[in-house]
Write a protein that holds these residues in place. Sequence first.
Motif, PDB file in Angstrom:
ATOM      1  N   THR A 378      26.390  35.006 -36.023  1.00 12.81           N
ATOM      2  CA  THR A 378      25.318  34.883 -35.021  1.00 12.81           C
ATOM      3  C   THR A 378      24.062  35.575 -35.544  1.00 12.81           C
ATOM      4  O   THR A 378      24.139  36.693 -36.037  1.00 12.81           O
ATOM      5  CB  THR A 378      25.743  35.523 -33.687  1.00 12.81           C
ATOM      6  N   LEU A 383      18.765  34.858 -30.699  1.00 10.83           N
ATOM      7  CA  LEU A 383      19.029  35.242 -29.311  1.00 10.83           C
ATOM      8  C   LEU A 383      17.781  35.822 -28.647  1.00 10.83           C
ATOM      9  O   LEU A 383      17.662  35.814 -27.421  1.00 10.83           O
ATOM     10  CB  LEU A 383      20.158  36.278 -29.252  1.00 10.83           C
ATOM     11  N   SER A 416      25.887  35.472 -24.401  1.00 11.33           N
ATOM     12  CA  SER A 416      25.673  34.377 -25.353  1.00 11.33           C
ATOM     13  C   SER A 416      27.015  33.743 -25.691  1.00 11.33           C
ATOM     14  O   SER A 416      27.907  34.399 -26.209  1.00 11.33           O
ATOM     15  CB  SER A 416      25.013  34.894 -26.631  1.00 11.33           C
TER      16      SER A 416
END
Length: 530
Positions: A378, A383, A416
């Motif tokens: 990630t 984000l 998330s």
Amino acid sequence: MWKILIIDDDFQVLEGMRKAIPWDAIDAEYAGEASDGAEGLMMIQQTQPDIVITDIYMPVMNGLEMIEKLRETNFPGELIILSGYTDFEYARQALRLQVSDYLSKPVTVEELRIVLTRVIKELEAKEFIKMEQEEVKKRLLLHEPFSQQEWLKSVITGTFASQSLPPADMAYWLDRSHLVIGIELLSTVRTANLSLIDWHLFRFALANIIREILTEDWPESDFIELHSHHAAIMFHIEPTLSSDEARQRITAVGERITHCVRTYLQLTLRLGMGQMKASWQQISDSTEEAFLDLLQMSNTLPPSKLSSTSTDLAIRPIKFYQELAEAIVYSKEETAAQIVEAYILQLQSMPTITPAYLQYLCTELWTIFAYSLYSVGTVLDELFPDMNLQLELNQILTPTHLQQWLGNKIHIIATSRHWHENSKHKEIVDFMTQYAHTHYAEEINLEDMSKQLYLSRNYLNQIFKKATGETFTNYVIQVRMKKAQALLAEGKYLIYEISEKVGYKNVPYFSSIFKKYAGVSPSEIAKSGL
């Protein structure tokens, strides 16, 4: 097949038994015969039968005496007595010697079949238990290095249980002093744009270089990877070595490490040194001192902007970083919130903590979040695409501001879906990558991994590819090729030797894989001296 040995001084009995036993039906084979106990012992030693059928009364050594000697040597097979004597005393002795059965002559074919079938089932059960025990032992040995690393990490960060003791192979710690070097991998253009798989390879390459140097220069030491771009080395120091001499030697080891990493990986390290500690329980104090030393080297935060007392060590940021990083990568939002709350309470008890120090903590934590999330596939910036980090940092003036800022960021990360899916698989992916770097010279395949991790082959491949961007098979190939390149660069090995060292018995196949990976064949590299 199960091997059966027959011992009797009557030739006709031996002949009859050979014909009466249904060998194929019970999946057994004839291991041999003997005419007395002494000869029987020699035959048992030579043939290692699974089942021994023996008479009692025989010349030289009788059957019971032979069985007693077998019990003394822990003979693992099953014993059946076939005797013309029905005397209770013989039967009682047989029971004491734990024989599987006591048959009286003459015995029918059906009796013999029933007894042997039952005994073989008992053998199969014992074999199954033995196989299970071996499998458990194998799994424990397989996981032992990883468990040990976790224990070492807990010692160096101060998260170990207070009542714990070093494992048996680390008992020498008890009469040693200890000192920690903190290692910081500085961000460069080379590391900024690495793919996830390249980052894994760099991480292992860095660890390999450091461990090789420590093996040569200071064997009684431990290298431990910490959160994100930090690592540490524990040096265990003999009582005969003075503090000054130990620090000089450790400084030399550190200089060699930074030089080799710069030369071979083009990576820049910064090292900080803690104080020597008399007890292993104080190792984490040395860790905190080492990273405080690193902090004071930073041009972005001069020592004068830290809190004005020596209480930085008491609030133990390295322990906090480690606990929070683990909570982040393993999808534990509630745990992360509890860790932050406990740390904020410590900060609030320190009236000399400055805004500059709090902002420094935020910068460090943001870097840790980025590395931790990156390790599970990630990207932090994705984000928070519109975030202005410096602007937000400038608004953090008190521990309460820090708690609110962290709580908000952790909640966004935790909600998330992408992070949650990837982080729950981190332990599995870490195990697989560690295994590949440890066992690259052996036969490695996804089928073996699936058996060891009790997960399906396809599922493992799916989560590994999602986390690393590569299939496990391709990852193993890349690890092997990196190692092959390193061995070629040493110039000490022939190509067939390198092929074997990286897990390929077929040299032409190794050469073709290497050329596909490196663009040139290993022989071309060897000739050019590159």
